[in-house]
Design an enzyme around this catalytic site. Structure first.
Site, PDB file in Angstrom:
ATOM      1  N   CYS A 407       0.817  -1.213   0.000  1.00  0.00           N
ATOM      2  CA  CYS A 407       0.000   0.000   0.000  1.00  0.00           C
ATOM      3  C   CYS A 407       0.849   1.262   0.000  1.00  0.00           C
ATOM      4  CB  CYS A 407      -0.891  -0.003   1.233  1.00  0.00           C
ATOM      5  SG  CYS A 407      -1.582  -1.609   1.560  1.00  0.00           S
ATOM      6  N   HIS A 532      -9.649  -5.776 -16.361  1.00  0.00           N
ATOM      7  CA  HIS A 532      -8.752  -5.515 -17.482  1.00  0.00           C
ATOM      8  C   HIS A 532      -7.359  -5.981 -17.066  1.00  0.00           C
ATOM      9  CE1 HIS A 532      -7.316  -3.341 -21.002  1.00  0.00           C
ATOM     10  NE2 HIS A 532      -6.364  -2.823 -20.250  1.00  0.00           N
TER      11      HIS A 532
END
Ligand SMILES: Cc1cc2nc3c(=O)[nH]c(=O)nc-3n(C[C@H](O)[C@H](O)[C@H](O)COP(=O)(O)OP(=O)(O)OC[C@H]3O[C@@H](n4cnc5c(N)ncnc54)[C@H](O)[C@@H]3O)c2cc1C
Length: 611
Positions: A407, A532
């Site tokens: 993160c 995607h």
């Protein structure tokens, strides 16, 4: 040490800490602390350029080239090597698992033995200990337990029970005689040619041919039963896969001299789990497993390159050093046997030297200076792609040298704010509750009926070698922001960045990653609508999540905290530090496992707190 280029090497491991069995009797004797026996495999694997999957393998299907697990998706391989060791014979006999302390798994054994000794010391009464098994391990454990208990002020009554005719059955005459003499001198009772058929909390029951026995059984009382009955095949592989691997009559995997299994050139096996079909006499001892290592390494590489494989030739004899406690050991080779303090000093020197090659971190988790330069991952990053294709390595080091992949791998607040400030102001849109201006973690919109919808997008780069785990953490992370707003995530789309590797590798990576993503989303009732893929440098997992939010008035914002407000942490801090250390091969497995566990928790509690 490193795998050949373009080879992704993964180590599948059920326990991240390997225990060196050769020093276990010394630990039992009280000569070594626990950390002296332990090898942290994670930092070692990092330095060897290998990824690690921390999970117990359940089965292998050599036809489909798959390894299966409980609770996580199967792994595909091109070349596999099975080195799962062995377990102990007779664990399925009545009462053994419940009442006896088995030498395998060895980590469990050393965890328990201290507590057992301690309980004898606390009770302050004679300790009746029976060791079942009269081989090398049984003999060593009987002697070292005897020494340990005496040193602790407990009067022990040690006994060894064995189905064999002699102590140390498979060894030469002088060694057997020395063992028998040692047992006699120490007052260790030896019961031979008796098979234990049952264990309970009062001791063991053995088969007997004693005249006068009505049921053919005798009871031997004991407060502690140590189960050291020799090697049996481990639970892996279960053998359910199509085209199971050939095993001998006991269930050990049959291998040729090249250490390839008899039926499959692309499945190797070595160490305790393997049976050499042309040398069936080879005992299950670490000295053989260790010597197979270099041949296995050579042959795996040669197989990948299509080159000739080397045969493994087992040595006929080896220096056996058995710890006897009381500062002495029994050494034997070529039919000679010697007991004494000098033998133990030699054993101690050999064992410590062996361990010093593998213990990268010291007891407190600090890197040992003499091994700091070992392997490719020590110090700063040198490679651009991790061995498993996830791209999890320190290649993305920040200026301060702190590698990041999870993160923390995002732009800082200041450049982000400045870049956004340069954009023209967006046209006013009354349906937007939290938009660009709000600079919040989550965006919020409202429809004509006044219902709030929350929108979040999060991307993380692979922080470890396990794409399934990266997928789980990415999904937990992406939905957590909605929970923190008091919302409920409903739909997600995934954008997965894959490294530029071969199509089969990419397919596997995508499957593993999305399996992890789906597991978390499915549990929370979040539907993955689509997504995607992009091809780039390494694995990145992005998720765009939408969900229901609270009324506009109840919507919590990132800003607005005042001095004196209570700050509730829903998860511990510091995972980034642990991940950074792990990427450099400097973290202990228990730290890393704890961090991974925390990272898979969602912030659902935030939603409940908001109610
Ligand atoms: C008390 C004791 C003392 C011994 N002393 C000696 C000695 O002094 N000298 C000697 O030569 N031999 C000794 N041995 C024998 C020695 O321990 C073994 O021969 C040796 O460990 C075999 O090595 P290995 O690599 O095949 O298996 P192991 O050392 O058992 O390693 C197997 C590895 O596979 C992992 N694993 C198992 N199942 C799975 C799974 N399903 N999925 C993923 N990972 C898995 C295990 O956690 C472990 O890390 C002793 C044994 C005992 C019990």
């Amino acid at each position: 040490m490193e795998p050949p280029p373009d080879v992704r090497l993964l180590v599948v491991l059920d326990r991240p800490v390997a225990v060196y069995s050769g020093m276990v009797p010394g630990f039992v004797a009280g000569d070594y602390p626990m950390h002296a026996l332990e090898i942290e495999v994670l930092p070692l694997a990092r330095r060897a350029g290998a990824g690690v999957i921390l999970a117990a393998a359940r089965d292998i299907d050599p036809v489909r080239h798959e390894i299966s697990f409980e609770g996580r998706p199967r792994l595909r391989y091109d070349l596999a090597s099975i080195n799962v060791g062995s377990t102990v014979r007779g664990l399925d006999l009545p009462g053994v698992s419940k009442h006896a302390l088995a030498t395998r798994p060895i980590g469990h054994f050393i965890d328990q033995i201290d507590a057992q000794v301690e309980s004898f010391v606390t009770r302050n009464r004679p300790a009746r200990v029976l060791v079942v098994g009269g081989g090398a391990a049984g003999m060593e454990l009987a002697c070292t337990l005897d020494a340990r208990l005496r040193a602790a002020g407990v009067t022990p009554a040690l006994g060894v029970v064995s189905g064999d005719r002699q102590l140390l059955g498979g060894t030469r005459a002088l060694t057997r005689r020395a063992a028998a003499a040692e047992a006699e001198a120490r007052g260790i009772g030896v019961t031979l040619e008796r098979r234990v058929v049952h264990v309970d909390d009062a001791g063991v029951i053995v088969e007997t041919t004693r005249p006068g026995s009505t049921d053919g059984q005798d009871r031997l009382p004991a407060d502690l039963v140590v189960w050291a009955t020799g090697a049996a095949p481990s639970a892996f592989p279960e053998g359910r896969g199509v085209g199971r691997l050939a095993t001998d009559e006991q269930g050990f995997l049959e291998v040729r001299d090249t250490l390839q299994t008899t039926g499959f050139d692309d499945v190797f096996a070595a160490g305790d789990c393997a049976r050499l079909v042309d040398h069936r006499w080879v005992p299950r001892a670490g000295v053989y497993a260790v010597r197979q290592g270099p041949i296995l390494d050579h042959n795996l590489r040669a197989h990948l390159r299509g080159q000739a494989l080397k045969p493994y030739r087992p040595q006929r004899d080896f220096l056996s050093l058995l710890h006897l406690g009381e500062g002495r050991a029994l050494g034997s080779k070529w039919g000679f046997a010697v007991r004494g303090a000098g033998v133990l000093r030699l054993k101690d020197w050999i064992d410590r030297r062996f361990m010093s090659r593998f213990q990268i971190l010291d007891e407190s988790g600090r890197p040992r200076p003499d091994l700091a330069g070992l392997g490719a991952m020590a110090g700063s990053a040198s490679r651009s792609r991790s061995p498993d294709g996830t791209g999890a390595d320190p290649g993305g080091a920040h200026e301060d040298g702190m590698p990041c992949g999870g993160c923390a791998a995002k732009l800082g607040a200041q450049p982000l704010t400045q870049a956004l400030a340069e954009l023209p102001a967006a046209a006013h849109d009354a349906s937007v509750l939290l938009g660009l201006d709000a600079r919040d973690d989550v965006a919020a919109t409202r429809n004509a009926a006044g219902d709030t919808t929350l929108h979040n997008v999060d991307v993380i780069r692979a922080f470890c070698d396990d794409p399934w785990l990266v997928g789980r953490v990415a999904a937990s992370n992406a939905v957590s922001d909605l929970y923190a707003k008091g919302g409920r995530p409903r739909y997600a789309q995934a954008v997965i960045g894959l490294p530029d590797i071969d199509p089969a590798g990419s397919q596997e990576l995508l499957f593993q990653t999305l399996s992890g993503v789906r597991e978390i989303l499915d549990t929370l009732g979040v539907t993955l609508l689509g997504g995607h893929t992009t091809i780039g440098d390494g694995l990145t997992v992005g998720l765009s999540v939408t969900g229901e939010g609270p009324d506009e008035q109840a919507l919590m914002r990132q800003a607005g905290a005042r001095p004196g407000d209570a700050l509730l942490l829903s998860q511990p801090l510091g995972t980034g530090v642990v991940l950074a250390a792990d990427m450099r091969g400097l973290a202990r497995a228990d730290w890393v496992e704890a961090a991974h566990t925390v990272m898979q928790h969602t912030n659902e509690i935030g939603s409940r707190l908001a109610d």
